[in-house]
Enzyme design. Structure first.
Site, PDB file in Angstrom:
ATOM      1  N   GLY A 157      12.222  -0.055   2.325  1.00  0.00           N
ATOM      2  CA  GLY A 157      11.615  -0.749   1.000  1.00  0.00           C
ATOM      3  C   GLY A 157      11.975   0.051  -0.255  1.00  0.00           C
TER       4      GLY A 157
ATOM      5  N   LYS B  74      14.900   9.052   1.663  1.00  0.00           N
ATOM      6  CA  LYS B  74      14.865   8.252   2.708  1.00  0.00           C
ATOM      7  C   LYS B  74      13.587   7.887   3.004  1.00  0.00           C
ATOM      8  CE  LYS B  74      17.548  11.677   5.431  1.00  0.00           C
ATOM      9  NZ  LYS B  74      17.559  12.724   6.367  1.00  0.00           N
TER      10      LYS B  74
ATOM     11  N   GLY C 272       0.781  -1.300  -0.157  1.00  0.00           N
ATOM     12  CA  GLY C 272      -0.092  -0.023  -0.194  1.00  0.00           C
ATOM     13  C   GLY C 272       0.991   1.224   0.011  1.00  0.00           C
TER      14      GLY C 272
ATOM     15  N   GLY D 203       7.794   5.361   5.382  1.00  0.00           N
ATOM     16  CA  GLY D 203       6.501   4.613   5.698  1.00  0.00           C
ATOM     17  C   GLY D 203       6.119   4.894   7.390  1.00  0.00           C
ATOM     18  N   GLU D 204       7.290   4.946   7.993  1.00  0.00           N
ATOM     19  CA  GLU D 204       6.978   4.997   9.556  1.00  0.00           C
ATOM     20  C   GLU D 204       7.414   6.586  10.055  1.00  0.00           C
ATOM     21  OE1 GLU D 204       9.923   1.679   9.626  1.00  0.00           O
ATOM     22  OE2 GLU D 204       8.595   0.639  10.728  1.00  0.00           O
TER      23      GLU D 204
ATOM     24  N   ILE E 103      11.884  13.089  -2.603  1.00  0.00           N
ATOM     25  CA  ILE E 103      10.393  12.415  -2.618  1.00  0.00           C
ATOM     26  C   ILE E 103      10.347  11.829  -3.734  1.00  0.00           C
ATOM     27  CG2 ILE E 103       8.238  13.071  -2.081  1.00  0.00           C
ATOM     28  CD1 ILE E 103       9.760  13.363   0.388  1.00  0.00           C
TER      29      ILE E 103
END
Lengths: 195, 741
Positions: free
Chosen positions: B513, B690, B471, B693-694, B618
């Site tokens: 990832g 970088k 996702g 996701g977290e 990004i």
């Protein structure tokens, strides 16, 4: 120790044996109409509408997230109204017109809600998405019909579809990726188009 | 490529109109909005699968005295009932993949004790209720607080559980301003929307799992080890994954059981955990107890800081929540101490959940910083600025890029931080209003990954790697990277991932990832570019890949021509190198939240929230923003509602479904925005990106908790901040106010 030991086990553990008056499950012949197409099935009477769609008709767009009506991933439209397909048995829907996420697009042309979900990134993993989309379609019909919600100030009047109204009316559909702001933007956008 | 030196100029630089970074719509979007993306349980075209259903232990500690499967075996449609008495042999536990149905010992509530396989789901579920298990039960240990006396230092995992510098105790004792506070966070569950599911099918001594898994190569290796097979005999396929958040980093019990049962009956077996089983049978994030001590001078300069964390693990495991790891790198202080301890309890398996360590660590530490700011009468941003380190304070190496201060400053400006009043000073009718902020920091690792690309004679590029998209937008960013490198539109990139038949990739976890898999793809594309230039005898110096062709000198040749009739292939790989140790690798950000607290009921409502982040380059402005916002909302859940309530009598979760374990719903989520400051991290990876996701969850909940304090003058140190915990403080304060007047 045996008697005492039992107290560490979970009370209310369902009895292993079925209750004596439980009728045995039956195989039922059934005709379901999904997305305008008839399907002749022979189903275990315990089969939910959700499992009938996924396991017997092969329409896996409708998702199983909790199987208890708590997450909304299984939302489909029955006669145009949104329901949790996990909370209803397939056998109850003979003769009903069922619409799933696979039935919303017209050929190559996506339903405006579907297109808006892509444009506004109204999903990440995509697992709650069919439910969100079906729910949004059903919800917009409810709003157009003048149904009030918990946040409608004047329940006799016609509520404008504010963001607060969309959020309240969509709260039965969980999204753990939390695409909520984007989902609201997508619905707001699509609500203005010709559905 | 090994990351041993900073990346210089790359083909991705100096292309403001490039594909990378653009808010491209997800390339898998159409499949997902039309319901045509097949998730694990939905994989068609398997011959006649049977349905499995897990029977879970109803005690948390003790043994199976007897297990009677006769009624289940005779039930309609039942093909097989597997218990510890007939389960095929398995090897030792590998990583977090546990052998199933081993012996009679019960270590936690919900531990699988039997697996029923039948012709239909309804039959398997009904027969599972007929398996009669007699237990010898013992009282479970299920309270971390009660087990602190036996807590011990776990084995080092990726990091040492302890760290220290200088003399913490001495410096803390001598500090003019001291803070010593203990925060607790409850067990949390991933609650990803797609339950764990697997269809296992054997062909001779080879098995294929259609499964929901974030890190396929790791799963392949561990499962092969467990089954005593070479890894190439085990294939994991995960094309579409309905969320993971860490819960699908390992092959969970349903996968192992499906594999064993499919072998036993010689027929594919499919199984999904029920939502209730997710709470016990799958893993969760441990609860924590965290003590934070801060010693500072009156200007807020920290001389001493300590962060100690206790968490629990299931018997036989030493997984620990690395709550204090981020504290080692966040603020300057000469005297420091961090410590992690665990106690083994009869609780279900604990594991990584979105930002393991940082997510709950910053719930405690970033609130402690707020408490210190309040105590000193210093603005919380200013306090952090005053403790901004010149280098990583414990590793003693520079940060790759650290823009925490710019994130806080820009966030303050955008959010209107100057409108924040003193604690308890803003009121709007029955609502007390407050603002809070928090820093965000999350480790940015790079993991080995490989990729293969193939340019066909049709001019389409096929990308293959055993990467996953949970996702996060992997499909899309991979297409963007390949597209920009090769000068092709995303429509001409076929991204084929989610299969261990493809080159090894990092998978989705730990925020590594996109950077890892994307970099491997970058290298593969770079190699393909060189090969194509050579094939076309084109000068590399001024070659430009654009519009499906290469321009070099005064020649323009289409990629299809260069690929030739047979097409052309290239491979690439990325590995972490010496830069890993020579620099400190983190993503940074700052959260701002405004809340309204009902003065009568104590109910907290989030009004608005902003995150300002830096994530290097990004890769897709649209999916990056979505991920950051999603992380922030995860933090809202942690702050206000998520609470896995363990019943100390039975070691079971009382609220084991989505009606009772509350995650944020639409109505909980108001206006939320995430913005990114420009950044390039040339020491991270060749993309200069970088992980994101977290980062969004790190510190997010603390910003809310700090806003609640600013609104109410009540500090709750026990998450989540539910109204029952706020009310006593509100009443006390109300009483004080009344007495004064």
């Amino acid at each position: 120790m045996a008697a005492g030991a039992a107290s560490f086990g979970w009370p209310g553990h369902p009895s292993a044996a079925p209750a004596p008056d439980d009728p045995a499950p039956q195989m039922l012949p059934l005709r379901l109409t999904v997305n305008g197409r008839g399907h002749d099935l022979r189903l275990d009477s315990r089969t939910t509408l959700l499992d009938a769609l996924r396991e017997h008709i092969g329409l896996t767009g409708t998702k199983k997230g909790c199987d208890h009506g708590q997450c909304g991933a299984c939302t489909v439209l029955v006669e145009g109204r949104r329901i949790n397909s996990c909370l209803t048995l397939a056998a109850m829907h003979e003769g009903d017109a069922v619409t799933t996420v696979e039935g919303l697009a017209k050929g190559e042309a996506l339903h405006p809600i579907q297109a808006a979900f892509i444009a506004h990134d109204g999903f990440q993993c995509g697992y709650c998405t069919p439910g969100q989309i079906c729910s949004a379609v059903g919800m917009l019909a409810e709003a157009r019909a003048g149904w009030p919600s918990h946040v409608t100030a004047d329940i006799a009047g016609t509520a404008a579809l504010s963001d607060a109204e969309i959020r309240e009316r969509m709260s039965g559909n969980l999204c753990r990726c939390s695409a909520y702001p984007n989902i609201v933007a997508a619905i707001r956008d699509a609500a203005g188009s010709d559905l | 490529m090994e990351m041993n030196q900073p990346i210089g100029q790359t083909p991705l630089d100096g292309r403001p109109d490039g594909l990378v970074g653009r808010p491209v719509d997800r390339i898998d979007g159409r499949l997902k909005v039309t319901g045509l993306a097949p998730y694990a349980y939905e994989t068609q075209a398997l011959r006649n699968p049977a349905y499995g259903f897990i029977v879970e232990a109803r005690i948390a500690r003790g043994g199976i005295r007897s297990i009677d499967t006769a009624a289940a075996r005779l039930a309609p449609g039942v093909i097989h009932v597997m218990t510890h008495e007939n389960v095929p042999a398995q090897g030792e536990r590998r990583e977090q993949v546990w052998p199933q149905l081993q012996g009679t010992e019960i270590r936690f509530f919900g531990q699988p004790v039997a697996f029923v396989v039948a012709e239909t789901f309804e039959q398997a579920r009904a027969a599972a209720a007929l398996v009669a298990v007699q237990y010898d039960a013992q009282p479970p240990k299920a309270s971390l607080k009660d087990a602190l006396g036996e807590a011990y230092k776990p084995k080092p995992a990726q990091t040492d559980p302890d760290s220290q510098a200088g003399d913490f105790e001495g410096a803390f004792g001598a500090a003019p301003v001291q803070l010593d506070v203990t925060y607790t966070t409850p067990p949390q569950v991933h609650a990803q929307m797609e339950p764990h599911a697997t269809i296992a099918a054997w062909d001779g001594d080879k098995v294929v799992l259609q499964t929901a898994n974030q890190m396929l190569n790791r799963g392949q290796k561990s499962l092969a080890g467990l089954l005593g097979l070479p890894p190439e005999n085990v294939r994991l396929v995960s094309r579409y994954i309905g969320g993971g958040f860490g819960s699908k980093l390992q092959v969970q019990p349903e996968g192992v059981l499906a594999v064993l049962a499919a072998k036993a009956i010689g027929r594919p077996v499919k199984v999904a955990m029920t939502r209730q089983q997710e709470f016990h049978c799958a893993s969760h994030r441990t609860g924590t107890i965290q003590r934070v001590r801060l010693g500072a001078d009156r200007d807020g300069r920290l001389s001493a800081l300590a962060h100690e964390s206790w968490s629990d693990a299931t018997p036989g495991d030493q997984f620990f929540e690395t709550s204090a790891n981020v504290t080692r790198s966040l603020y300057a202080a000469p005297h420091r101490l961090t410590r992690h301890r665990i106690a083994n309890l009869n609780v279900p398996v604990t594991s990584a959940m979105r930002a393991p360590g940082e997510a709950v660590g910053q719930l405690a530490f970033e609130c402690a910083m707020d408490e210190l700011a309040e105590q000193l009468g210093i603005d919380p941003i200013e306090l952090r600025v005053r403790n901004e380190p010149a280098e990583d304070p414990e590793k003693k190496v520079p940060f790759t890029v650290r823009q925490l201060v710019p994130c806080m400053r820009e966030g303050a400006r955008l959010f209107g931080w100057d409108k924040r009043g003193d604690a308890g000073s803003r009121r709007e009718g029955r609502f007390m209003l407050g603002m809070g902020m928090s820093a965000a920091a999350r480790l940015n690792p790079l993991m080995p990954s490989a990729a293969r690309v193939r340019l066909g004679p049709d001019g389409y590029l096929t990308v293959r790697m055993a990467m996953t998209d949970i996702g996060t937008g992997t499909y899309t960013i991979l297409a963007q990277i390949a597209g920009e490198m090769m000068g092709l539109p995303v429509e001409r990139i076929r991204v084929e991932i989610g299969d261990t038949a493809y080159p090894m990739a990092a998978g989705s976890g730990g925020s590594f990832g996109a950077g890892s898999a994307g970099s491997a793809l970058y290298v593969a594309c770079d190699n393909l570019r060189q090969a194509l230039l050579k094939a076309g005898d084109l000068r590399p110096d001024d070659a430009v890949f654009a519009d499906g062709a290469v321009r070099a000198g005064n020649r323009t040749v289409t990629l299809a021509e260069l690929a030739g009739r047979d097409g052309m292939e290239a491979a690439g790989e990325i590995k972490p190198g010496s830069l890993k140790e020579r620099y400190s690798h983190y993503s940074f950000g700052a959260h701002f939240a405004e809340v309204a607290v009902d003065a009568d009921t104590g109910e907290v409502r989030l009004r608005r929230m902003l995150g300002v982040f830096t994530g290097g380059r990004i890769l897709n402005a649209k999916t990056a923003r979505s991920q950051a916002i999603g992380g922030m909302i995860f933090g809202v859940g942690a702050a206000l509602m998520e609470d896995g309530v363990l019943d100390p009598r039975y070691g079971s979760f009382v609220n084991r479904d989505l009606a009772e374990y509350h995650v944020p719903a639409h109505a909980d989520v108001p206006e939320i925005e995430a913005v990114f400051l420009p950044e390039r991290d040339d020491k991270a990876n060749p993309l200069k990106s970088k992980g994101l996701g977290e980062l969004g969850i790190c510190g997010a909940g603390a910003a809310l908790a700090n806003a609640v304090y600013n609104a109410t003058c009540v500090r709750v140190r026990d998450y989540p901040l539910t109204l029952d915990k706020l009310l006593p403080g509100l009443e006390e304060r109300e009483g004080r106010v009344q007495r004064r007047s």
